[in-house]
Design a protein around this motif. Structure first.
Motif, PDB file in Angstrom:
ATOM      1  N   MET A   1       0.849  -1.196   0.000  1.00 52.73           N
ATOM      2  CA  MET A   1       0.000   0.000   0.000  1.00 52.73           C
ATOM      3  C   MET A   1       0.884   1.246   0.000  1.00 52.73           C
ATOM      4  O   MET A   1       1.871   1.314   0.727  1.00 52.73           O
ATOM      5  N   PHE A   2       0.537   2.193  -0.827  1.00 51.51           N
ATOM      6  CA  PHE A   2       1.277   3.443  -0.910  1.00 51.51           C
ATOM      7  C   PHE A   2       0.752   4.439   0.114  1.00 51.51           C
ATOM      8  O   PHE A   2      -0.348   4.288   0.638  1.00 51.51           O
ATOM      9  N   LYS A   3       1.528   5.486   0.359  1.00 44.30           N
ATOM     10  CA  LYS A   3       1.142   6.539   1.301  1.00 44.30           C
ATOM     11  C   LYS A   3       1.020   7.864   0.561  1.00 44.30           C
ATOM     12  O   LYS A   3       1.731   8.092  -0.429  1.00 44.30           O
ATOM     13  N   THR A   4       0.183   8.743   1.058  1.00 45.25           N
ATOM     14  CA  THR A   4       0.071  10.084   0.492  1.00 45.25           C
ATOM     15  C   THR A   4       1.434  10.759   0.556  1.00 45.25           C
ATOM     16  O   THR A   4       2.116  10.681   1.572  1.00 45.25           O
ATOM     17  N   GLY A   5       1.833  11.385  -0.539  1.00 42.75           N
ATOM     18  CA  GLY A   5       3.118  12.063  -0.613  1.00 42.75           C
ATOM     19  C   GLY A   5       4.233  11.203  -1.174  1.00 42.75           C
ATOM     20  O   GLY A   5       5.296  11.715  -1.519  1.00 42.75           O
ATOM     21  N   GLN A   6       3.998   9.898  -1.286  1.00 37.45           N
ATOM     22  CA  GLN A   6       5.023   8.982  -1.787  1.00 37.45           C
ATOM     23  C   GLN A   6       5.217   9.185  -3.287  1.00 37.45           C
ATOM     24  O   GLN A   6       4.276   9.452  -4.028  1.00 37.45           O
ATOM     25  N   LYS A   7       6.457   9.063  -3.748  1.00 41.31           N
ATOM     26  CA  LYS A   7       6.777   9.154  -5.174  1.00 41.31           C
ATOM     27  C   LYS A   7       6.639   7.764  -5.797  1.00 41.31           C
ATOM     28  O   LYS A   7       7.162   6.785  -5.266  1.00 41.31           O
ATOM     29  N   VAL A   8       5.913   7.694  -6.916  1.00 37.43           N
ATOM     30  CA  VAL A   8       5.681   6.434  -7.609  1.00 37.43           C
ATOM     31  C   VAL A   8       5.835   6.651  -9.109  1.00 37.43           C
ATOM     32  O   VAL A   8       5.900   7.776  -9.588  1.00 37.43           O
ATOM     33  N   GLY A  13       6.978   2.605 -16.882  1.00 37.48           N
ATOM     34  CA  GLY A  13       7.092   3.997 -17.289  1.00 37.48           C
ATOM     35  C   GLY A  13       8.203   4.688 -16.538  1.00 37.48           C
ATOM     36  O   GLY A  13       8.820   4.113 -15.660  1.00 37.48           O
ATOM     37  N   ASN A  14       8.457   5.939 -16.890  1.00 35.30           N
ATOM     38  CA  ASN A  14       9.505   6.665 -16.197  1.00 35.30           C
ATOM     39  C   ASN A  14       9.031   7.982 -15.601  1.00 35.30           C
ATOM     40  O   ASN A  14       9.809   8.684 -14.981  1.00 35.30           O
ATOM     41  N   GLN A  15       7.761   8.332 -15.787  1.00 35.45           N
ATOM     42  CA  GLN A  15       7.221   9.565 -15.217  1.00 35.45           C
ATOM     43  C   GLN A  15       7.051   9.392 -13.710  1.00 35.45           C
ATOM     44  O   GLN A  15       6.275   8.549 -13.266  1.00 35.45           O
ATOM     45  N   VAL A  16       7.782  10.184 -12.926  1.00 38.71           N
ATOM     46  CA  VAL A  16       7.646  10.132 -11.469  1.00 38.71           C
ATOM     47  C   VAL A  16       6.433  10.975 -11.071  1.00 38.71           C
ATOM     48  O   VAL A  16       6.273  12.116 -11.516  1.00 38.71           O
ATOM     49  N   MET A  17       5.582  10.390 -10.250  1.00 40.99           N
ATOM     50  CA  MET A  17       4.351  11.045  -9.800  1.00 40.99           C
ATOM     51  C   MET A  17       4.298  11.007  -8.284  1.00 40.99           C
ATOM     52  O   MET A  17       4.923  10.160  -7.657  1.00 40.99           O
ATOM     53  N   LYS A  18       3.514  11.920  -7.707  1.00 39.16           N
ATOM     54  CA  LYS A  18       3.324  11.939  -6.265  1.00 39.16           C
ATOM     55  C   LYS A  18       1.912  11.470  -5.959  1.00 39.16           C
ATOM     56  O   LYS A  18       0.950  11.916  -6.598  1.00 39.16           O
ATOM     57  N   VAL A  19       1.777  10.563  -4.987  1.00 40.78           N
ATOM     58  CA  VAL A  19       0.454  10.109  -4.557  1.00 40.78           C
ATOM     59  C   VAL A  19      -0.192  11.253  -3.772  1.00 40.78           C
ATOM     60  O   VAL A  19       0.385  11.749  -2.804  1.00 40.78           O
ATOM     61  N   ILE A  20      -1.388  11.675  -4.214  1.00 45.04           N
ATOM     62  CA  ILE A  20      -2.066  12.779  -3.524  1.00 45.04           C
ATOM     63  C   ILE A  20      -3.343  12.331  -2.825  1.00 45.04           C
ATOM     64  O   ILE A  20      -3.950  13.115  -2.110  1.00 45.04           O
ATOM     65  N   GLY A  21      -3.764  11.086  -3.026  1.00 40.44           N
ATOM     66  CA  GLY A  21      -4.969  10.619  -2.351  1.00 40.44           C
ATOM     67  C   GLY A  21      -5.392   9.254  -2.840  1.00 40.44           C
ATOM     68  O   GLY A  21      -4.746   8.647  -3.691  1.00 40.44           O
ATOM     69  N   PHE A  22      -6.492   8.803  -2.263  1.00 44.96           N
ATOM     70  CA  PHE A  22      -7.016   7.477  -2.579  1.00 44.96           C
ATOM     71  C   PHE A  22      -8.530   7.545  -2.725  1.00 44.96           C
ATOM     72  O   PHE A  22      -9.187   8.347  -2.068  1.00 44.96           O
ATOM     73  N   GLU A  23      -9.079   6.714  -3.590  1.00 40.06           N
ATOM     74  CA  GLU A  23     -10.519   6.577  -3.759  1.00 40.06           C
ATOM     75  C   GLU A  23     -10.854   5.099  -3.636  1.00 40.06           C
ATOM     76  O   GLU A  23     -10.960   4.395  -4.643  1.00 40.06           O
ATOM     77  N   PRO A  24     -10.981   4.590  -2.393  1.00 38.10           N
ATOM     78  CA  PRO A  24     -11.117   3.151  -2.159  1.00 38.10           C
ATOM     79  C   PRO A  24     -12.309   2.494  -2.853  1.00 38.10           C
ATOM     80  O   PRO A  24     -12.279   1.297  -3.125  1.00 38.10           O
ATOM     81  N   GLU A  25     -13.328   3.272  -3.189  1.00 39.90           N
ATOM     82  CA  GLU A  25     -14.511   2.683  -3.816  1.00 39.90           C
ATOM     83  C   GLU A  25     -14.313   2.429  -5.308  1.00 39.90           C
ATOM     84  O   GLU A  25     -15.136   1.779  -5.943  1.00 39.90           O
ATOM     85  N   LEU A  26     -13.215   2.895  -5.878  1.00 36.34           N
ATOM     86  CA  LEU A  26     -12.954   2.717  -7.304  1.00 36.34           C
ATOM     87  C   LEU A  26     -11.860   1.682  -7.537  1.00 36.34           C
ATOM     88  O   LEU A  26     -10.999   1.479  -6.693  1.00 36.34           O
TER      89      LEU A  26
END
Length: 56
Positions: A1-8, A13-26
């Protein structure tokens, strides 16, 4: 499981993104944000299995 703010990035791919939230129902439940090469802020939703931690 990832955390908010984590880089993924996508597994193949090679595009680094930041986790900003979760939508558990999707199915695509991890919400990410990144800046493209011209400065636009983009938001995307991914299935957790598509993402891996990014090493910077």
């Amino acid at each position: 499981m990832f955390k908010t703010g984590q880089k993924v990035r996508q597994e193949f791919g090679n595009q680094v993104m930041k986790v900003i939230g979760f939508e558990p129902e999707l199915i695509e439940n991890v919400v990410t944000q990144w800046e493209d090469e011209i400065g636009n802020i983009n938001t995307g939703k991914f299935i957790e299995d598509q993402l891996v931690p990014a090493e910077e």
